[in-house]
Enzyme design. Structure first.
Site, short mmCIF file in Angstrom:
data_model
loop_
_atom_site.label_atom_id
_atom_site.label_comp_id
_atom_site.label_asym_id
_atom_site.label_seq_id
_atom_site.Cartn_x
_atom_site.Cartn_y
_atom_site.Cartn_z
N CYS A 257 -74.45 -57.17 -45.95
CA CYS A 257 -74.77 -55.80 -45.53
C CYS A 257 -74.69 -54.80 -46.67
CB CYS A 257 -73.87 -55.41 -44.37
SG CYS A 257 -74.01 -56.64 -43.04
N HIS B 218 -70.56 -46.25 -44.45
CA HIS B 218 -70.98 -47.58 -43.98
C HIS B 218 -70.74 -47.66 -42.46
CE1 HIS B 218 -72.04 -51.76 -44.16
NE2 HIS B 218 -70.88 -52.14 -43.67
N GLU C 248 -62.56 -47.92 -44.88
CA GLU C 248 -63.51 -47.07 -45.61
C GLU C 248 -62.94 -45.66 -45.74
OE1 GLU C 248 -67.34 -46.44 -43.79
OE2 GLU C 248 -68.24 -45.82 -45.70
N LYS D 255 -75.33 -45.29 -38.41
CA LYS D 255 -75.45 -46.51 -37.60
C LYS D 255 -75.18 -46.21 -36.13
CE LYS D 255 -74.42 -49.91 -41.24
NZ LYS D 255 -73.93 -49.09 -42.37
N HIS E 50 -76.93 -51.46 -36.83
CA HIS E 50 -76.66 -51.97 -38.17
C HIS E 50 -77.85 -52.82 -38.63
CE1 HIS E 50 -74.85 -53.38 -41.67
NE2 HIS E 50 -73.70 -53.84 -41.23
N PHE F 289 -70.11 -58.77 -45.72
CA PHE F 289 -69.34 -60.01 -45.64
C PHE F 289 -69.40 -60.71 -46.99
CE2 PHE F 289 -70.16 -60.57 -40.79
CZ PHE F 289 -69.10 -59.73 -40.52
#
Lengths: 411, 81
Positions: A162, A302, A313, A334, A339, A399
């Site tokens: 991502c 994010h 974050e 998002k 996403h 990830f």
């Protein structure tokens, strides 16, 4: 001194708009692109998650039937966004040997791969289409964009889950700064709303299960957030050496002032709870762009809406920006479009550039009860950004412990 | 079993589906590569679709001998008989 790099073209196809003007209008209003999936395979496989955020304009409404047949859906989205960005840049003449592509994907041609596997099982090897390999390869989208534009200074495909879309901008900046290209088509594309990825993300407890209320499922920073919503689409940005853009009298949106990529080396999927990798990425992007914390007025976070992801974050933003983080308008887009995985960083970069250019921060929807452990100034209704010299940041984490940050400065 | 006209019409439909060429452009004397600009990957897709449509098998080593649309029509007609 390093070459200055500017952004001169924008393109996107997303769940809240099939082009940049539509997406931007919706992003300022606040809409949800998430809906119940009507596909028969949802019931056939008894999927635990029955909704997602599909592109609002199907690719086949834009592309020709024959050209679309030779592209995986992810590549279709990428080519649509890249064509819009290219037209928007106004470039008519270019040295094609100085034009590069950095176009990312998180997963690549998953529809093509799994369709071919189904065909092999049901009909045998003879029926597996000869275009299968070029359609499923992760570099398929970068290759298709390169072919479409005649870009011959290399076609790169950063793959970092991502964070991929943001890493593409990092690569693009490096290509221009190092003198390897004058113009780079950067972006990210993803099309993974297929039963297998839905099942896989679901089995790792990453997806929201709010099946009875998809429009309110993506709720970053809300105390009742329970996972991300799968989206799809693509974003594209034309990066250009400043002198190249000035020489042709281009409309310049903003400067891509700094970028960074770091790795957590902590866990294959879980974010470092202290946000150390993200902090280093934020600080590195600011250092790269010679940016002080006080210059930053906006962050496109994010913020995927997972219980474990949103807080580190925040920790990282506070560590990198200090007390000034309280003065920064944070948008979690998002919440509107879900996403987009490997495309998310590119689409959010488009939104961040527009925020700086238009002096408006896009809206975060579905924030009803803000998590008290994340006391950020979250933009919940369209907000003006200050006049003068401003900087906005956009974060992406993937990830594998990938962290990527871009810093966009007004001109 | 299909007549040559039916095979040509069926083949034209397959070529149109794969390449977007107008079906009436697919004539017996046309070369797949020279006249119709069909590359090897499209040719293989057309062959596999033709096998399914006409219930025949066209071995890979035969494909290079099918230079014109007429060659393909004759091959399919023979294979069917």
């Amino acid at each position: 001194m390093a070459r200055k790099v500017v952004i001169t073209g924008l393109g996107a196809t997303t769940p809240i708009g099939g082009d940049v003007p539509t997406m931007w209008k919706n992003a300022l209003t606040g809409v949800s692109g998430a809906h119940t999936l009507e596909d028969e395979w949802v019931a056939r496989y008894d999927l635990p998650v029955t909704f997602a955020a599909r592109c609002s304009t199907p690719a086949l409404d834009v592309l020709g039937r024959v050209e679309a047949k030779r592209m995986d859906p992810s590549t279709q989205f990428g080519v649509i966004a890249a064509r819009e960005a290219w037209a928007d840049s106004g470039i008519t003449e270019i040295d094609h040997d100085r034009l590069a592509v950095a176009f990312a994907t998180g997963i690549g041609g998953v529809w093509t791969l799994l369709d071919a596997w189904d065909t092999l099982k049901e009909k045998g090897p003879r029926r597996v289409l000869p275009m299968t390999v070029p359609m499923l390869m992760p570099n398929g989208v970068a290759a298709a964009v390169s072919l479409d534009l005649g870009a011959r200074a290399g076609a790169h495909t950063p793959v970092s889950a991502c964070a991929s879309g943001t890493e593409a901008l990092h690569q693009g900046l490096e290509l221009i700064r190092s003198g390897k290209a004058d113009v780079v088509m950067c972006g990210g594309a993803e099309a993974a709303i297929h039963p297998m990825p839905l099942a896989a993300f679901s089995s790792m407890q990453a997806l929201s299960r709010r099946n009875d209320d998809p429009e309110h499922a993506s709720r970053p920073y809300d105390i009742d957030r329970d996972g991300f919503v799968m989206g799809e689409g693509a974003g594209a940005l034309v990066l250009e050496a400043e002198e190249h853009a000035l020489a042709r009298g281009a409309r310049i949106y903003a400067e891509l002032a700094g970028t960074s990529v770091t790795a957590d080396a902590y866990h294959i999927t879980a974010p470092d709870p202290e946000g150390l990798g993200a902090t280093r990425a934020l600080k590195a992007a600011m250092f790269d762009g010679r940016i002080q914390a006080e210059d930053v007025v906006h962050v496109n976070a994010h913020a995927t809406s997972t219980p474990v992801g949103d807080k580190p974050e925040y920790t990282a933003l506070r560590a990198a920006l200090g007390k000034h983080v309280d003065n920064v308008a944070v948008s979690a887009t998002k919440s509107q479009m879900g996403h987009l995985l490997g495309a998310s960083g590119a689409v959010e970069a488009v939104l961040t550039v527009l925020a700086v250019y238009e002096r408006q921060a896009p809206v975060t929807i579905n924030l009803e009860n803000q998590d008290p452990e994340i006391p950020l100034d979250v933009v919940t209704s369209a907000r003006e950004l200050p006049a003068g010299d401003i900087v906005a940041l956009s974060n992406s984490f993937g990830f594998g412990g990938h962290n990527a940050v871009i810093a966009v400065r007004s001109l | 079993m299909a007549s040559n006209e039916e095979i040509l019409a069926g083949l034209a439909e397959i070529v149109n589906e794969e390449t977007g060429l107008a079906p009436e452009a697919v004539e017996l004397d046309k070369s797949f590569t020279e006249d119709l600009d069909i590359d090897s990957i499209s040719m293989m897709t057309i062959v596999v679709n033709a096998e399914e449509k006409f219930g025949v098998r066209i071995p890979d080593e035969e494909v290079k001998n099918l230079k014109t649309v007429g060659d393909a029509v004759s091959y399919i007609a023979n294979a069917q008989s």
